[in-house]
Design a protein around this motif. Sequence first.
Motif, PDB file in Angstrom:
ATOM      1  N   GLU A 125       0.829  -1.205   0.000  1.00 39.89           N
ATOM      2  CA  GLU A 125       0.000   0.000   0.000  1.00 39.89           C
ATOM      3  C   GLU A 125       0.866   1.258   0.000  1.00 39.89           C
ATOM      4  N   GLN A 126       1.919   1.256   0.763  1.00 35.64           N
ATOM      5  CA  GLN A 126       2.806   2.412   0.783  1.00 35.64           C
ATOM      6  C   GLN A 126       3.474   2.604  -0.578  1.00 35.64           C
ATOM      7  N   PHE A 127       3.855   1.496  -1.196  1.00 34.11           N
ATOM      8  CA  PHE A 127       4.493   1.583  -2.511  1.00 34.11           C
ATOM      9  C   PHE A 127       3.545   2.193  -3.539  1.00 34.11           C
ATOM     10  N   VAL A 128       2.258   1.761  -3.520  1.00 36.55           N
ATOM     11  CA  VAL A 128       1.269   2.310  -4.455  1.00 36.55           C
ATOM     12  C   VAL A 128       1.085   3.802  -4.214  1.00 36.55           C
ATOM     13  N   ASP A 129       1.062   4.224  -2.968  1.00 40.24           N
ATOM     14  CA  ASP A 129       0.875   5.636  -2.649  1.00 40.24           C
ATOM     15  C   ASP A 129       2.044   6.484  -3.140  1.00 40.24           C
ATOM     16  N   GLU A 130       3.270   5.949  -3.046  1.00 39.88           N
ATOM     17  CA  GLU A 130       4.455   6.731  -3.367  1.00 39.88           C
ATOM     18  C   GLU A 130       4.925   6.534  -4.806  1.00 39.88           C
TER      19      GLU A 130
END
Length: 260
Positions: A125-130
């Motif tokens: 999820e963090q990767f998708v956000d960034e």
Amino acid sequence: MRRLRSGRAAILAGVLIIVGTGTAAAQDSAAQVDQALDSTMQRQRDNIRSQTRINQLDDATREALQRYRAALWQSQQLDAYAGQLDQLLGTQSEEMASLRSQLDELQVTEREILPLMLRMLDGLEQFVDEDLPFLQGERQERVDNLRRSFADPATSTAENFSRLIDAYRVEYEYGRGLGAERAALDEDGAVVDILRVGRVGLFYRQLDGAEVGAWDAQQQAWHVLPDRFEPDIRQGLRIARETAAASMLVLPLAAPGAPQ
């Protein structure tokens, strides 16, 4: 004459006596013959009855022998089958013991893998956000579906792990080629065509081709590009949509650690 008649009478009487005696002897002989014949026939009948009994006993003996052989063959087959069952039961016992051991190990592994899976989901999820802002709705929905699946007790750990790995695989494939989508640059912006070049570049082109631009990863914002890049961006969109053959594209890409 009287003497002659008397002599003839005597002779006739002797003949009669002889004849009578012969007839009696003949009758006795005939009776003996009949008796002998009766005795012979009786013996033959006795022999026939004896042979019949012998034949019946022989048939019964053969039938009994056949039944014995059949019973012996069936017994041998049952012994062989029982031996196979013993081997099968022994193998199944070993497999059951192995499955119990694997189940115990699986339970331990499941307790250990759940925290790892949650960390992997958070990282995704963090990767998708960034990451570059492409297919944002689709990618965020995939993460949300995973969280709902993780919270569902009816979904097994193995199934959740498989879905998580599939999500990582999809994200990996995004970096291997060109992609195209039609979306708005922001909530109030007009719809444009967006070209993704792996994960190294993200470009947009207005539908009428009046303006093209690129995503600045450091500034986290879009900026306009010179018009000379419009043909390559348009060609890249056609390649991504498989309406044109692959060709060389000249596009501005940021060097690692440098501003775009």
